[in-house]
Design an enzyme around this catalytic site. Structure first.
Site, mmCIF file in Angstrom:
data_model
loop_
_atom_site.group_PDB
_atom_site.id
_atom_site.type_symbol
_atom_site.label_atom_id
_atom_site.label_comp_id
_atom_site.label_asym_id
_atom_site.label_seq_id
_atom_site.Cartn_x
_atom_site.Cartn_y
_atom_site.Cartn_z
ATOM 1 N N ASP A 29 34.577 50.032 -38.149
ATOM 2 C CA ASP A 29 35.255 49.201 -37.164
ATOM 3 C C ASP A 29 35.649 47.805 -38.091
ATOM 4 O OD1 ASP A 29 35.582 47.142 -35.172
ATOM 5 O OD2 ASP A 29 34.899 48.540 -33.890
ATOM 6 N N GLU A 88 39.716 48.464 -25.225
ATOM 7 C CA GLU A 88 40.485 47.657 -26.008
ATOM 8 C C GLU A 88 41.622 48.709 -26.507
ATOM 9 O OE1 GLU A 88 38.808 45.293 -29.001
ATOM 10 O OE2 GLU A 88 40.564 45.775 -30.393
ATOM 11 N N HIS A 93 36.713 56.872 -28.474
ATOM 12 C CA HIS A 93 35.898 56.551 -29.469
ATOM 13 C C HIS A 93 34.620 56.246 -29.379
ATOM 14 C CE1 HIS A 93 38.072 52.886 -28.298
ATOM 15 N NE2 HIS A 93 36.861 52.172 -28.530
HETATM 16 P P1 AMP Z 1 36.766 49.292 -27.443
HETATM 17 O O1 AMP Z 1 38.030 49.974 -27.355
HETATM 18 O O2 AMP Z 1 36.615 48.014 -26.690
HETATM 19 O O3 AMP Z 1 35.511 50.431 -27.345
HETATM 20 O O4 AMP Z 1 36.844 48.737 -28.846
HETATM 21 C C1 AMP Z 1 37.646 49.210 -29.801
HETATM 22 C C2 AMP Z 1 37.213 48.745 -31.337
HETATM 23 O O5 AMP Z 1 38.469 49.141 -32.209
HETATM 24 C C3 AMP Z 1 36.904 47.126 -31.419
HETATM 25 O O6 AMP Z 1 35.773 47.040 -31.761
HETATM 26 C C4 AMP Z 1 37.722 46.939 -32.482
HETATM 27 O O7 AMP Z 1 37.446 46.138 -33.454
HETATM 28 C C5 AMP Z 1 38.149 48.197 -33.280
HETATM 29 N N1 AMP Z 1 39.565 48.237 -33.844
HETATM 30 C C6 AMP Z 1 40.739 47.600 -33.142
HETATM 31 N N2 AMP Z 1 41.713 48.051 -34.301
HETATM 32 C C7 AMP Z 1 41.022 48.518 -35.354
HETATM 33 C C8 AMP Z 1 41.318 48.869 -36.706
HETATM 34 N N3 AMP Z 1 42.673 48.807 -37.151
HETATM 35 N N4 AMP Z 1 40.358 49.242 -37.707
HETATM 36 C C9 AMP Z 1 39.329 49.404 -37.502
HETATM 37 N N5 AMP Z 1 38.878 49.364 -35.998
HETATM 38 C C10 AMP Z 1 39.651 48.497 -35.068
#
Ligand code: AMP
Length: 132
Positions: A29, A88, A93
């Site tokens: 992440d 988000e 995931h």
């Molecule tokens: P959530 O959808 O709230 O479970 O979290 C989405 C996660 O994806 C967050 O912790 C972000 O930091 C992570 N994230 C978003 N874009 C990227 C990326 N390009 N590479 C790695 N992690 C990411």
């Protein structure tokens, strides 16, 4: 439009890769809440984890377990926690969170600072220890 995670799988966006097989992919992440905070995703792009078909969901958990066991063995946390939120990024995931101390905050939003060099180092440690 492809999700940001599909673009990562396809190599269109860089990531700190941990592991991959035919159906699943794991990477660090980018906003970790602990060193080694890893995301495990199905290559099949589905937004809500509980919309995944049974086989894909079961395979995701099995693959996440392999990654978690590898984190346990290579980074030596007390154990590895699991969070599923998904508000988000609309691509299912699982967050794997190494827990190093009893009182470590284990909640999304408790971001820590990790340098790019250390992210690359951690990804190298876990990925080298991983085997299917
Ligand atoms: P959530 O959808 O709230 O479970 O979290 C989405 C996660 O994806 C967050 O912790 C972000 O930091 C992570 N994230 C978003 N874009 C990227 C990326 N390009 N590479 C790695 N992690 C990411």
């Amino acid at each position: 439009m492809a999700s940001i995670f599909t673009k990562i799988i396809n190599g269109e966006i860089p990531c700190y890769k941990i592991a991959e097989n035919e159906h699943y992919f794991a990477f660090l992440d980018i906003n970790p809440i602990a060193e080694g905070h890893t995301l495990v995703i199905p290559k099949k792009e589905v937004d809500y984890i509980f919309d995944l078909d049974e086989e894909t969901l079961q395979g995701l958990i099995t693959f996440a377990k392999k990654v978690a066991r590898t984190i346990d063995g290579s980074l030596n946390p007390i154990r590895t926690g699991v969070i599923v939120e998904g508000l988000e990024v609309p691509h299912a995931h699982v967050h794997l969170i190494p827990i190093y101390t009893e009182h470590q905050p284990v909640a999304l939003g408790h971001k820590i600072e990790v340098t790019k060099e250390r992210m690359a180092e951690i990804a190298g440690i876990i990925s080298e220890a991983f085997s299917e």
